[in-house]
Scaffold this active site. Structure first.
Site, mmCIF file in Angstrom:
data_model
loop_
_atom_site.group_PDB
_atom_site.id
_atom_site.type_symbol
_atom_site.label_atom_id
_atom_site.label_comp_id
_atom_site.label_asym_id
_atom_site.label_seq_id
_atom_site.Cartn_x
_atom_site.Cartn_y
_atom_site.Cartn_z
ATOM 1 N N LYS A 75 -7.359 38.369 -12.079
ATOM 2 C CA LYS A 75 -6.275 38.998 -11.304
ATOM 3 C C LYS A 75 -6.622 40.465 -11.007
ATOM 4 C CE LYS A 75 -2.753 35.844 -13.020
ATOM 5 N NZ LYS A 75 -1.729 35.509 -14.006
ATOM 6 N N GLN B 76 1.572 38.129 -18.579
ATOM 7 C CA GLN B 76 0.819 36.880 -18.685
ATOM 8 C C GLN B 76 1.432 35.988 -19.756
ATOM 9 O OE1 GLN B 76 -1.629 35.963 -16.610
ATOM 10 N NE2 GLN B 76 -1.930 34.021 -17.654
ATOM 11 N N ASP C 273 5.872 37.369 -10.011
ATOM 12 C CA ASP C 273 5.687 35.996 -10.489
ATOM 13 C C ASP C 273 6.864 35.101 -10.086
ATOM 14 O OD1 ASP C 273 3.428 35.043 -11.799
ATOM 15 O OD2 ASP C 273 3.908 36.039 -13.684
HETATM 16 N N1 GUN Z 1 0.343 31.538 -17.301
HETATM 17 C C1 GUN Z 1 -0.032 30.424 -16.626
HETATM 18 N N2 GUN Z 1 0.307 30.532 -15.317
HETATM 19 C C2 GUN Z 1 0.908 31.737 -15.175
HETATM 20 C C3 GUN Z 1 1.473 32.420 -14.065
HETATM 21 O O1 GUN Z 1 1.518 31.948 -12.922
HETATM 22 N N3 GUN Z 1 1.980 33.645 -14.317
HETATM 23 C C4 GUN Z 1 1.969 34.187 -15.558
HETATM 24 N N4 GUN Z 1 2.511 35.392 -15.722
HETATM 25 N N5 GUN Z 1 1.451 33.586 -16.614
HETATM 26 C C5 GUN Z 1 0.928 32.366 -16.410
#
Ligand code: GUN
Length: 283
Positions: free
Chosen positions: A51, A95, A118
């Protein structure tokens, strides 16, 4: 049968985001994403690194907060408060999964909904379900982008979403419903899943089990979207679908890797850009 190229479509999205980010920079605005990682989970470390790299590649700002496993819930809430109040930050992503001693729901609710790239805050979940503009979770949003780019008609179709997570299944079903599909959400308690799937022109599978969706479950000509990312003992990455046997029956299918996966980060960047524009260009 056509293979849906998520890598190509994600590159297109990223190019668009980058061009807009450069235009904003000329106006003194740098769309900036803050990512918070708590603990040492290897998969999460890989996702967060990816990311950060993609954010920078799109000429946007990236701020990473890597906190130890021992971080308390109050410490994490305090950091989120700081980021909420910091006008230079447009997007905040925590995350998941978080360590067990932290209540994820409390954390997600603490994020300012206008920075919730998100789309996990209940305000944004409510907006999605009401058909209002807000932030939409990145993986289902990326799937809608794939359907659009491949001119796959959704309105009037029977769609089955297998999996009911807050991250993928539920928002996916809401998006398909808003787009006019007749949607069934199937999950581990669903009886006779094969019969449910055989009735569908669009199947989205997000269960995290290799070879879960088999050829007998798929109608001839169906579109299959495979959200799974499973690492086999031999190191091979596979989705949730028995690809070799399912693909020949489909009109279109996403491969793993190179299907849905690359779209998630592309839509995160798109959401971060949207936040910067909402917050710094409007009103
Ligand atoms: N963990 C697995 N997929 C995601 C996601 O799309 N966003 C976040 N913040 N954590 C994740």
């Amino acid at each position: 049968m056509q293979i849906i190229d998520g890598k190509e479509i994600s590159n297109r999205v990223k190019e668009r985001v980058k061009a807009e980010a450069i235009a904003l920079k000329d106006m003194g605005i740098t769309p900036t994403l803050a990512v918070i990682l708590v603990g040492e989970d290897k998969a999460s470390q890989t996702y967060v690194a990816s990311k950060e790299k993609s954010t920078i590649a799109c000429e946007m700002g990236s701020v990473a907060h890597k906190l130890p496993e021992s971080t308390t819930q109050d410490e994490l809430l305090a950091l989120i408060e700081l980021l909420n109040a910091d006008d230079s930050i447009d997007g905040i992503l925590v995350q998941l999964p978080l360590p067990k001693h932290i209540d994820s729901n409390k954390i997600l609710e603490a994020i300012d909904p206008s920075k919730d790239v998100d789309g996990f805050h209940p305000i944004n979940v409510g907006k999605l379900n009401s058909g209002l503009d807000g932030f939409v979770p990145c993986t289902p949003l990326g799937i809608m982008e794939l359907l659009k780019e491949y001119n796959i008609e959704v309105s009037g179709k029977n769609a089955v979403v297998i999996g009911r997570s807050n991250i993928v299944g539920k928002p996916m079903a809401a998006l398909l419903l808003n787009a006019g599909a007749t949607v069934t959400i199937a999950h581990s308690k669903t009886k006779d899943l094969a019969k449910v799937c055989q009735n569908a022109q669009i199947i989205v599978v997000a269960v995290g089990k290799p070879n879960f969706l088999t050829a007998d479950m798929v109608n001839d000509g169906a579109v299959v979207i495979d959200v799974g990312i499973n690492r086999l003992d031999n190191g091979k990455l596979v989705g949730d679908c028995d690809y070799d046997n399912v693909a020949p029956k489909c009109s279109m299918i996403t491969p793993v890797p190179g299907g849905v996966g690359p779209m998630t980060i592309a839509m995160l960047l798109s959401n971060t850009l949207k936040s910067a524009k909402n917050r710094k260009l409007k009103g």
